[in-house]
Every structure is written in structure tokens, then in C-alpha cells.
Write a protein that holds these residues in place. Structure first.
Motif, PDB file in Angstrom:
ATOM      1  N   PRO A 108       0.829  -1.201   0.000  1.00  0.00           N
ATOM      2  CA  PRO A 108       0.000   0.000   0.000  1.00  0.00           C
ATOM      3  C   PRO A 108       0.863   1.250   0.000  1.00  0.00           C
ATOM      4  CG  PRO A 108       0.066  -0.957   2.176  1.00  0.00           C
ATOM      5  CD  PRO A 108       0.770  -1.925   1.269  1.00  0.00           C
ATOM      6  N   PRO A 109       0.369   2.322  -0.613  1.00  0.00           N
ATOM      7  CA  PRO A 109       1.152   3.562  -0.621  1.00  0.00           C
ATOM      8  C   PRO A 109       1.270   4.137   0.778  1.00  0.00           C
ATOM      9  CG  PRO A 109      -1.039   3.931  -1.506  1.00  0.00           C
ATOM     10  CD  PRO A 109      -0.908   2.453  -1.328  1.00  0.00           C
ATOM     11  N   ALA A 110       2.477   4.498   1.162  1.00  0.00           N
ATOM     12  CA  ALA A 110       2.704   5.151   2.449  1.00  0.00           C
ATOM     13  C   ALA A 110       2.527   6.654   2.268  1.00  0.00           C
ATOM     14  CB  ALA A 110       4.105   4.832   2.964  1.00  0.00           C
ATOM     15  N   THR A 111       2.144   7.316   3.335  1.00  0.00           N
ATOM     16  CA  THR A 111       1.927   8.756   3.280  1.00  0.00           C
ATOM     17  C   THR A 111       2.827   9.437   4.286  1.00  0.00           C
ATOM     18  OG1 THR A 111      -0.382   8.440   2.650  1.00  0.00           O
ATOM     19  CG2 THR A 111       0.229  10.599   3.468  1.00  0.00           C
ATOM     20  N   TYR A 112       3.638  10.344   3.799  1.00  0.00           N
ATOM     21  CA  TYR A 112       4.532  11.102   4.685  1.00  0.00           C
ATOM     22  C   TYR A 112       4.055  12.540   4.740  1.00  0.00           C
ATOM     23  CZ  TYR A 112       8.782  12.581   7.054  1.00  0.00           C
ATOM     24  OH  TYR A 112       9.663  13.064   7.982  1.00  0.00           O
ATOM     25  N   LEU A 140      -3.076   5.806   8.165  1.00  0.00           N
ATOM     26  CA  LEU A 140      -3.628   5.766   6.807  1.00  0.00           C
ATOM     27  C   LEU A 140      -3.023   4.605   6.026  1.00  0.00           C
ATOM     28  CD1 LEU A 140      -5.346   6.900   4.546  1.00  0.00           C
ATOM     29  CD2 LEU A 140      -3.512   8.545   4.037  1.00  0.00           C
ATOM     30  N   GLU A 141      -1.732   4.369   6.196  1.00  0.00           N
ATOM     31  CA  GLU A 141      -1.095   3.242   5.517  1.00  0.00           C
ATOM     32  C   GLU A 141      -1.748   1.925   5.941  1.00  0.00           C
ATOM     33  OE1 GLU A 141       3.382   1.392   4.776  1.00  0.00           O
ATOM     34  OE2 GLU A 141       3.025   2.749   6.454  1.00  0.00           O
ATOM     35  N   ALA A 142      -2.005   1.786   7.247  1.00  0.00           N
ATOM     36  CA  ALA A 142      -2.647   0.573   7.752  1.00  0.00           C
ATOM     37  C   ALA A 142      -4.056   0.437   7.194  1.00  0.00           C
ATOM     38  CB  ALA A 142      -2.680   0.598   9.277  1.00  0.00           C
ATOM     39  N   GLN A 143      -4.789   1.536   7.174  1.00  0.00           N
ATOM     40  CA  GLN A 143      -6.155   1.504   6.642  1.00  0.00           C
ATOM     41  C   GLN A 143      -6.174   1.012   5.207  1.00  0.00           C
ATOM     42  OE1 GLN A 143      -8.489   5.189   7.211  1.00  0.00           O
ATOM     43  NE2 GLN A 143      -9.049   5.056   5.045  1.00  0.00           N
ATOM     44  N   ARG A 144      -5.234   1.480   4.416  1.00  0.00           N
ATOM     45  CA  ARG A 144      -5.171   1.079   3.012  1.00  0.00           C
ATOM     46  C   ARG A 144      -4.798  -0.390   2.872  1.00  0.00           C
ATOM     47  NH1 ARG A 144      -1.985   6.521   0.876  1.00  0.00           N
ATOM     48  NH2 ARG A 144      -3.867   7.718   0.330  1.00  0.00           N
ATOM     49  N   GLY A 145      -3.801  -0.833   3.626  1.00  0.00           N
ATOM     50  CA  GLY A 145      -3.389  -2.223   3.528  1.00  0.00           C
ATOM     51  C   GLY A 145      -4.469  -3.184   3.991  1.00  0.00           C
ATOM     52  N   ILE A 146      -5.130  -2.844   5.083  1.00  0.00           N
ATOM     53  CA  ILE A 146      -6.195  -3.701   5.608  1.00  0.00           C
ATOM     54  C   ILE A 146      -7.362  -3.755   4.630  1.00  0.00           C
ATOM     55  CG2 ILE A 146      -7.893  -3.918   7.461  1.00  0.00           C
ATOM     56  CD1 ILE A 146      -5.708  -2.734   9.339  1.00  0.00           C
ATOM     57  N   ALA A 147      -7.650  -2.634   3.964  1.00  0.00           N
ATOM     58  CA  ALA A 147      -8.719  -2.627   2.954  1.00  0.00           C
ATOM     59  C   ALA A 147      -8.408  -3.611   1.834  1.00  0.00           C
ATOM     60  CB  ALA A 147      -8.901  -1.222   2.388  1.00  0.00           C
ATOM     61  N   LEU A 148      -7.145  -3.705   1.443  1.00  0.00           N
ATOM     62  CA  LEU A 148      -6.772  -4.648   0.382  1.00  0.00           C
ATOM     63  C   LEU A 148      -6.870  -6.091   0.867  1.00  0.00           C
ATOM     64  CD1 LEU A 148      -5.824  -5.147  -2.479  1.00  0.00           C
ATOM     65  CD2 LEU A 148      -3.464  -4.827  -1.704  1.00  0.00           C
ATOM     66  N   VAL A 149      -6.468  -6.345   2.096  1.00  0.00           N
ATOM     67  CA  VAL A 149      -6.597  -7.695   2.655  1.00  0.00           C
ATOM     68  C   VAL A 149      -8.068  -8.098   2.705  1.00  0.00           C
ATOM     69  CG1 VAL A 149      -6.220  -9.130   4.700  1.00  0.00           C
ATOM     70  CG2 VAL A 149      -4.457  -7.502   3.980  1.00  0.00           C
ATOM     71  N   ASP A 150      -8.923  -7.181   3.136  1.00  0.00           N
ATOM     72  CA  ASP A 150     -10.368  -7.461   3.168  1.00  0.00           C
ATOM     73  C   ASP A 150     -10.897  -7.736   1.764  1.00  0.00           C
ATOM     74  OD1 ASP A 150     -10.389  -7.091   5.902  1.00  0.00           O
ATOM     75  OD2 ASP A 150     -11.138  -5.028   5.807  1.00  0.00           O
ATOM     76  N   ALA A 151     -10.411  -6.957   0.790  1.00  0.00           N
ATOM     77  CA  ALA A 151     -10.852  -7.151  -0.591  1.00  0.00           C
ATOM     78  C   ALA A 151     -10.401  -8.500  -1.125  1.00  0.00           C
ATOM     79  CB  ALA A 151     -10.316  -6.020  -1.473  1.00  0.00           C
ATOM     80  N   ALA A 152      -9.184  -8.907  -0.788  1.00  0.00           N
ATOM     81  CA  ALA A 152      -8.673 -10.205  -1.235  1.00  0.00           C
ATOM     82  C   ALA A 152      -9.523 -11.335  -0.670  1.00  0.00           C
ATOM     83  CB  ALA A 152      -7.217 -10.369  -0.808  1.00  0.00           C
ATOM     84  N   ARG A 153      -9.890 -11.220   0.596  1.00  0.00           N
ATOM     85  CA  ARG A 153     -10.725 -12.258   1.201  1.00  0.00           C
ATOM     86  C   ARG A 153     -12.110 -12.280   0.544  1.00  0.00           C
ATOM     87  NH1 ARG A 153      -9.891 -10.983   6.048  1.00  0.00           N
ATOM     88  NH2 ARG A 153     -11.625  -9.551   6.298  1.00  0.00           N
TER      89      ARG A 153
END
Length: 298
Positions: free
Chosen positions: A79-83, A92-105
């Protein structure tokens, strides 16, 4: 039921790790679907020309992630990190990564490979807590998974305009102790480990791999760069006061590196999995020195 003919969804395909992974998979004959926001961007067009299918989506629009993951047998998660001015936005980085994991499932994906960052001390103190939360979501997601934790990239010698890393006026400045071995890895090797995991998800399921290909003191690394490029390069260790002036997270990395001894990847064990794992010298000889020389010359 997914098959070997189903694609791997690669996120971050227009960036370093995602791009390298997409190219590695395509070279191995594995179908790739690359998640992009703008299919007309030069990096996206290059992926399409290399043979990747493009899926338009956005980490901040979860419905597009489910659509992109549907029909894929695996997902490479970067996921894209935000600085921001006050540091890394790990939430925000965690939110994006978790959204992708949820989408994969939700899409019925078989295997997730997440590329995070090597462990070293308290992740929350130096901006890595977002990646740590994604790791936890990946492990709890109910899918087969592999977590890659790369250390510092050799490609960071190519950075420009950063207060640390890169080379400016013949000097490589960084936070790390000058005479202590520093682990590093080539981005293309991260891609190879991702490809190995996708090729054998049963073997790599549940594994957390700390990734490095070299352990060399910054002083010796600077000497290797000088030999390979024909230009003067010396290492300059940033003081604690300088690190603190750059920012609190940089200061924490400076301190934690000295308290913990730094990263701890088992390089010999990694080389058994990937015999071609690059050292700094082999990375320089395979194009790294040319790229650094070009930047110095211009």
C-alpha cells in the motif's frame, strides 16, 4: 478454485517493489494484473507493454479493490505510504493495507504476499506501526499468506534531495554507525522472494522473512561505490543532534539502530532459498554502478 493460469494482482506496480515484482512474475511466465490509478501514466503504460493487465483502482476506494482482486489467485500487497510534515501517517497506511486484505478475502483470493519492513525495535516509534498492523491483518485474514520484511534498499544510493541517504558532492550521509555492518538488499531480490512465495504458497505460508543480501559497514560500502563508479565517495555518519533536528522518527531510528544492533536477517539461510541473492558488489556490477555514475556525472 484458482489455477496457475489466474493472474497475480500486483499493487504498487508503478513503484519500486511492485514494479520489480510485476516484471519478475512476467519474466517467469506468470500472468500479472497491475492495480493502477491512471492507466495512461508512463509507468502504467510500461507495465501494459510488458504484458501486464491493468486494473483501475484506488486503495481509498475499497469497492475498486474487490473488483481488481476478483479472479486473481494471489495478491502482492504494497500500500502507498503517506509522509506528512509531522512524519509517517501509519494509520492511513494501515487503513489502506487492511482494505486490500479485506478485498482479497471477499474476492476469494488464495494467497497474499505482503512486503513490509524489517523489524528493529518498537515499530510505533519510527513510523513502521502501519506496516505492523497490516502484518497482523494479513495473518488473521484466513488466507494463505507470506510476509516479506526487507531491510534498506541498495537503490537508496540513488536517492536525491533527501537529508540522509543518496550521494551528494561525493558524500553518503546516513544515520548508521560507520564501522558496524549494515544490512541491505536489492529491490529485484525482494521481487524474487515474492515470486518464490507465489510459486509455492504451501511452503511459504505463514512465513515472516527478514530480507537482506549484504552486511557491510557504511565505510566499506562507500569504498566499494568509489571503486565501482570511479568517483570519490566517502561515508559521513549523522550525529544524534543532526538526526533529532531532522525529525523525531529519524532520531528514533538513529537511537534504535544503536540500541538493538540493527537489522538481523539470516543472509546464509536466504541464499539457500535464492542462490543468486545479490551482494553490494554484484548489484553494482549488474547496473547499480552505472546508475550511480550517471547521477554523479549529471
Amino acid at each position: 478454485m484458482s489455477t496457475q493460469h489466474d493472474p497475480i494482482l500486483v499493487t504498487g506496480g508503478t513503484g519500486k517493489q511492485g514494479g520489480a515484482t510485476a516484471r519478475r512474475l512476467l519474466a517467469d511466465g506468470i500472468p500479472v494484473r497491475a492495480l493502477v490509478r491512471d492507466p495512461d501514466a508512463p509507468a502504467a503504460r510500461a507495465l501494459a507493454e510488458a504484458g501486464a493487465e491493468l486494473a483501475i483502482g484506488d486503495f481509498d476506494a475499497p469497492d475498486t479493490l474487490v473488483k481488481a482482486a476478483t479472479g486473481a489467485r494471489g495478491v502482492f500487497v504494497v500500500p502507498p505510504a503517506t509522509y506528512r510534515a509531522d512524519g509517517w501517517d501509519g494509520d492511513l497506511e494501515a487503513q489502506r493495507g487492511i482494505a486490500l486484505v479485506d478485498a482479497a478475502r471477499a474476492a476469494g483470493v488464495d494467497h497474499v504476499v505482503f512486503a513490509g519492513i524489517a523489524s528493529m525495535g518498537d515499530a510505533s516509534a519510527w513510523g513502521a506501526h502501519g506496516k505492523e498492523r497490516i502484518e497482523q491483518a494479513v495473518a488473521a485474514g484466513g488466507l494463505r499468506y507470506t510476509v516479506l520484511r526487507p531491510v534498506r534498499f541498495m537503490e537508496n544510493y540513488l536517492l536525491q534531495g533527501s537529508p540522509v541517504d543518496g550521494i551528494a558532492d561525493g558524500v553518503h550521509r546516513h544515520l548508521f554507525p560507520a564501522e558496524r555492518p549494515l544490512q541491505m538488499i536489492a529491490v529485484d531480490d525482494v521481487a524474487i522472494f515474492a515470486a518464490l512465495a507465489f510459486a509455492d504458497p504451501d511452503r511459504f505460508h505463514g512465513q515472516f522473512l527478514e530480507l537482506a543480501g549484504e552486511a557491510i559497514t557504511p565505510v566499506d560500502a562507500a569504498a566499494a561505490l568509489a571503486r565501482a563508479t570511479g568517483h570519490q565517495v566517502r561515508y559521513e555518519e549523522v550525529s544524534e543532534a543532526e538526526a533529532a533536528a531532522i525529525g523525531p522518527e529519524i532520531h528514533t531510528v538513529w537511537r534504535v539502530t544503536r540500541e538493538t544492533g540493527g537489522w538481523h536477517a539470516d543472509i546464509p539461510a536466504l541464499r539457500e532459498l535464492h542462490p543468486g541473492l545479490r551482494s553490494l558488489e554484484t548489484w553494482l556490477a549488474s547496473g547499480g554502478a552505472d546508475r550511480i555514475r550517471s547521477l554523479i556525472d549529471t
